[in-house]
Motif scaffolding. Structure first.
Motif, PDB file in Angstrom:
ATOM      1  N   PHE A  57      -3.751   1.941  12.522  1.00 41.44           N
ATOM      2  CA  PHE A  57      -3.576   0.939  11.468  1.00 41.44           C
ATOM      3  C   PHE A  57      -2.093   0.710  11.221  1.00 41.44           C
ATOM      4  CE2 PHE A  57      -7.538   3.208  10.439  1.00 41.44           C
ATOM      5  CZ  PHE A  57      -8.434   2.150  10.294  1.00 41.44           C
ATOM      6  N   THR A  58      -1.810  -0.465  10.636  1.00 43.46           N
ATOM      7  CA  THR A  58      -0.439  -0.740  10.205  1.00 43.46           C
ATOM      8  C   THR A  58      -0.346  -0.419   8.727  1.00 43.46           C
ATOM      9  OG1 THR A  58      -0.618  -2.600  11.722  1.00 43.46           O
ATOM     10  CG2 THR A  58       1.352  -2.528  10.311  1.00 43.46           C
ATOM     11  N   LEU A  59       0.439   0.594   8.381  1.00 46.03           N
ATOM     12  CA  LEU A  59       0.552   1.015   6.985  1.00 46.03           C
ATOM     13  C   LEU A  59       1.892   0.515   6.436  1.00 46.03           C
ATOM     14  CD1 LEU A  59      -0.684   4.745   7.254  1.00 46.03           C
ATOM     15  CD2 LEU A  59      -2.046   2.652   7.107  1.00 46.03           C
ATOM     16  N   VAL A  60       1.804  -0.305   5.406  1.00 46.41           N
ATOM     17  CA  VAL A  60       3.019  -0.891   4.839  1.00 46.41           C
ATOM     18  C   VAL A  60       3.257  -0.281   3.460  1.00 46.41           C
ATOM     19  CG1 VAL A  60       4.153  -3.064   4.197  1.00 46.41           C
ATOM     20  CG2 VAL A  60       2.395  -3.045   6.013  1.00 46.41           C
ATOM     21  N   ASP A  61       4.392   0.402   3.275  1.00 44.42           N
ATOM     22  CA  ASP A  61       4.701   1.006   1.965  1.00 44.42           C
ATOM     23  C   ASP A  61       4.752  -0.069   0.896  1.00 44.42           C
ATOM     24  OD1 ASP A  61       5.042   3.817   2.478  1.00 44.42           O
ATOM     25  OD2 ASP A  61       6.751   3.258   3.724  1.00 44.42           O
ATOM     26  N   ILE A  62       4.109   0.205  -0.252  1.00 46.81           N
ATOM     27  CA  ILE A  62       4.168  -0.754  -1.364  1.00 46.81           C
ATOM     28  C   ILE A  62       4.555  -0.008  -2.637  1.00 46.81           C
ATOM     29  CG2 ILE A  62       2.593  -2.515  -0.497  1.00 46.81           C
ATOM     30  CD1 ILE A  62       0.319  -1.153  -2.069  1.00 46.81           C
ATOM     31  N   ASP A  63       4.936  -0.766  -3.650  1.00 52.36           N
ATOM     32  CA  ASP A  63       5.422  -0.185  -4.899  1.00 52.36           C
ATOM     33  C   ASP A  63       4.335   0.110  -5.910  1.00 52.36           C
ATOM     34  OD1 ASP A  63       7.965   0.463  -4.917  1.00 52.36           O
ATOM     35  OD2 ASP A  63       8.769  -1.482  -5.572  1.00 52.36           O
ATOM     36  N   TYR A  64       3.089  -0.180  -5.555  1.00 55.32           N
ATOM     37  CA  TYR A  64       1.972  -0.082  -6.497  1.00 55.32           C
ATOM     38  C   TYR A  64       1.947   1.280  -7.206  1.00 55.32           C
ATOM     39  CZ  TYR A  64      -2.916  -0.060  -8.018  1.00 55.32           C
ATOM     40  OH  TYR A  64      -4.066   0.023  -8.753  1.00 55.32           O
ATOM     41  N   GLN A  65       1.765   1.261  -8.535  1.00 54.32           N
ATOM     42  CA  GLN A  65       1.741   2.484  -9.348  1.00 54.32           C
ATOM     43  C   GLN A  65       0.517   2.466 -10.241  1.00 54.32           C
ATOM     44  OE1 GLN A  65       3.722   5.115  -9.705  1.00 54.32           O
ATOM     45  NE2 GLN A  65       5.258   4.556  -8.193  1.00 54.32           N
ATOM     46  N   THR A  66      -0.178   3.599 -10.348  1.00 53.47           N
ATOM     47  CA  THR A  66      -1.306   3.658 -11.287  1.00 53.47           C
ATOM     48  C   THR A  66      -0.998   4.624 -12.431  1.00 53.47           C
ATOM     49  OG1 THR A  66      -2.295   5.457 -10.034  1.00 53.47           O
ATOM     50  CG2 THR A  66      -3.048   3.224  -9.513  1.00 53.47           C
ATOM     51  N   GLY A  67       0.236   5.090 -12.495  1.00 52.04           N
ATOM     52  CA  GLY A  67       0.565   6.100 -13.501  1.00 52.04           C
ATOM     53  C   GLY A  67       0.273   7.495 -12.987  1.00 52.04           C
ATOM     54  N   GLY A  68      -0.214   7.589 -11.758  1.00 47.03           N
ATOM     55  CA  GLY A  68      -0.514   8.883 -11.165  1.00 47.03           C
ATOM     56  C   GLY A  68       0.507   9.239 -10.093  1.00 47.03           C
ATOM     57  N   PRO A  69       0.296  10.360  -9.401  1.00 50.98           N
ATOM     58  CA  PRO A  69       1.292  10.823  -8.436  1.00 50.98           C
ATOM     59  C   PRO A  69       1.149  10.227  -7.035  1.00 50.98           C
ATOM     60  CG  PRO A  69      -0.417  12.472  -8.713  1.00 50.98           C
ATOM     61  CD  PRO A  69      -0.776  11.336  -9.628  1.00 50.98           C
ATOM     62  N   ALA A  70       0.172   9.328  -6.820  1.00 48.96           N
ATOM     63  CA  ALA A  70      -0.051   8.822  -5.463  1.00 48.96           C
ATOM     64  C   ALA A  70       1.046   7.849  -5.036  1.00 48.96           C
ATOM     65  CB  ALA A  70      -1.415   8.135  -5.383  1.00 48.96           C
ATOM     66  N   ARG A  71       1.412   7.938  -3.751  1.00 53.85           N
ATOM     67  CA  ARG A  71       2.276   6.925  -3.119  1.00 53.85           C
ATOM     68  C   ARG A  71       1.362   6.026  -2.300  1.00 53.85           C
ATOM     69  NH1 ARG A  71       7.766   9.538  -2.808  1.00 53.85           N
ATOM     70  NH2 ARG A  71       7.744  10.332  -4.922  1.00 53.85           N
ATOM     71  N   TYR A  72       1.503   4.706  -2.479  1.00 58.89           N
ATOM     72  CA  TYR A  72       0.539   3.803  -1.839  1.00 58.89           C
ATOM     73  C   TYR A  72       1.106   3.047  -0.651  1.00 58.89           C
ATOM     74  CZ  TYR A  72      -3.019   4.517  -5.353  1.00 58.89           C
ATOM     75  OH  TYR A  72      -3.981   5.077  -6.129  1.00 58.89           O
ATOM     76  N   VAL A  73       0.204   2.749   0.281  1.00 60.81           N
ATOM     77  CA  VAL A  73       0.520   1.808   1.356  1.00 60.81           C
ATOM     78  C   VAL A  73      -0.572   0.737   1.370  1.00 60.81           C
ATOM     79  CG1 VAL A  73       1.649   3.542   2.822  1.00 60.81           C
ATOM     80  CG2 VAL A  73      -0.800   3.119   3.108  1.00 60.81           C
ATOM     81  N   ARG A  74      -0.237  -0.405   1.922  1.00 59.52           N
ATOM     82  CA  ARG A  74      -1.237  -1.447   2.173  1.00 59.52           C
ATOM     83  C   ARG A  74      -1.643  -1.325   3.641  1.00 59.52           C
ATOM     84  NH1 ARG A  74      -3.876  -4.600  -1.120  1.00 59.52           N
ATOM     85  NH2 ARG A  74      -2.018  -5.076  -2.326  1.00 59.52           N
ATOM     86  N   VAL A  75      -2.931  -1.343   3.900  1.00 59.73           N
ATOM     87  CA  VAL A  75      -3.389  -1.270   5.290  1.00 59.73           C
ATOM     88  C   VAL A  75      -3.571  -2.709   5.776  1.00 59.73           C
ATOM     89  CG1 VAL A  75      -5.172  -0.358   6.830  1.00 59.73           C
ATOM     90  CG2 VAL A  75      -4.536   0.917   4.763  1.00 59.73           C
ATOM     91  N   ALA A  76      -2.711  -3.118   6.700  1.00 54.46           N
ATOM     92  CA  ALA A  76      -2.682  -4.533   7.094  1.00 54.46           C
ATOM     93  C   ALA A  76      -4.042  -4.989   7.632  1.00 54.46           C
ATOM     94  CB  ALA A  76      -1.591  -4.752   8.144  1.00 54.46           C
TER      95      ALA A  76
END
Ligand code: SAM
Ligand code: SF4
Length: 348
Positions: free
Chosen positions: A236-255
């Protein structure tokens, strides 16, 4: 500022943000996780031993007491409350607490949510929505019913699927949480990802943390998420994004799927610098850090008097002890977990 927002029973008036909770490292505490029970209808192998000794029921705070404690935290600046456990939906009359807390959403509280194994969700989903719950986390480590039974020991995969269906039908958004377990579900992650994103759910993967005595060897189970990510990046192509839920997860968008994938990496990446949370147990013990043993007893202050001043002072004192960060290291000499209590005590 001293804004009155209400009273609890005969207790003293609560004040909104009269003394916001700022810890010694300048972090504002705005997120409370409440473990409403240490009991569970599953026995996930990484979380619990099969024969667990649970707290005597008499030691539990009543739901009214939990409501009063939560209200004190809201008055002190908490904006988000997550109910967890053990399994929150196995606590008797839990919907009473959900309803009481749901009434505070929009007046002090921004969000009420829960983390659940999904087993009891089908019968509660509509009422949860009615109480103001709009997002929940469901833990799901595999899509294979046999493997599901193996990892949860007692769980029924079909019931969890029913729970997911019911929650989505009720209009509740779902995030799936999967613990990454070496040799168990690593090869299945692409399927879990496609399943979650295909149904409009985010997926977050979590590294196993050494908490509590279990029968398995934790060093066998541990899978660094850097390895998992590298593996997923081959497909998959994983693109780092800034999305925050107030939790400790770091998110990526899966293209390829368009969905979000989160990584929670307590072991390989210390996320403590932005920690905004504290954890309350069902006996009124406040843990200022998931990965440390220091705790404050709020039950004594809660029961001593109906005046909330003592409770607020006890909370303030506890926040001064919030540590800079956790220290999850497996004691390999003695093969002991770094933190003796199980995740089900503080709720992950
Ligand atoms: N019973 C509910 C559930 O399973 O969602 C809520 C409580 S459970 C303790 C909360 C989360 O902690 C679950 O996603 C579970 O997979 C995770 N968890 C439990 N033990 C863990 C461990 N040792 N390391 C990492 N995550 C763990
Ligand atoms: Fe129960 Fe959740 Fe722990 Fe599994 S992870 S045993 S469902 S508390």
């Amino acid at each position: 500022m001293n804004t009155r927002v209400g009273t609890i029973g005969n207790a003293a008036p609560l004040t909104a943000n009269a003394h916001p909770m700022i810890d010694p490292f300048g972090r504002a505490v705005t997120y409370l996780r409440v473990s409403v029970t240490d009991r569970c209808d599953f026995r996930c192998t990484y979380c619990m031993a099969e024969n667990m000794t649970f707290l005597p029921k008499k030691d539990l705070l009543t739901l009214e007491e939990l409501d009063r404690l939560c209200s004190a935290f809201i008055a002190k600046g908490v904006k988000k409350i997550r109910l967890t456990g053990g399994e929150p939906l196995v606590r008797k009359n839990i919907m009473y607490l959900v309803r009481r807390l749901g009434e505070k959403v929009g007046s002090g509280l921004d969000e009420l949510t829960l983390t659940t194994n999904g087993s009891q969700l089908s019968r509660h989903a509509e009422e949860l929505y009615d109480c103001g719950v709009r997002r929940i986390n469901i833990s799901l480590d595999t899509l294979d019913p046999d493997k599901f039974r193996k990892i949860t020991r007692w769980g029924d995969f079909a019931k969890v699927m029913e729970g997911i269906d019911a929650a989505q039908k009720a209009g509740i958004r779902i995030k799936l949480n999967a613990v990454a377990l070496k040799g168990f579900n690593d090869a299945e992650m692409p399927d879990l990802l496609r399943f979650a994103h295909g149904r409009g759910m985010d997926l977050t993967v979590i590294e196993t943390m050494p908490m509590g005595e279990i029968e398995e060897d934790r060093t066998d189970q541990y899978l660094p998420l850097s390895e998992l990510r590298a593996d997923l990046e081959r497909r998959f192509t994983l693109v780092d994004i800034d999305y925050q839920t107030g939790g400790p997860a770091r998110y990526v968008r899966v293209a390829e799927t368009g969905g979000r994938l989160g990584f929670i990496t307590p072991m390989t990446h210390n996320f403590c610098e932005s920690c905004n949370r504290v954890r309350l147990t069902c006996t009124g013990t406040l843990y200022m850090c998931l990965g440390q043993n220091d705790a404050a007893d709020l039950r004594a202050a809660l029961r001593a008097t109906e005046d909330n001043a003592l409770l607020h002072a006890a909370i303030d004192e506890a926040i001064t002890r919030k540590p800079k960060g956790h220290d999850f290291i497996i004691d390999r000499t003695h093969n002991r977990p770094a933190v003796a209590r199980h995740m089900s005590v503080t709720g992950g």
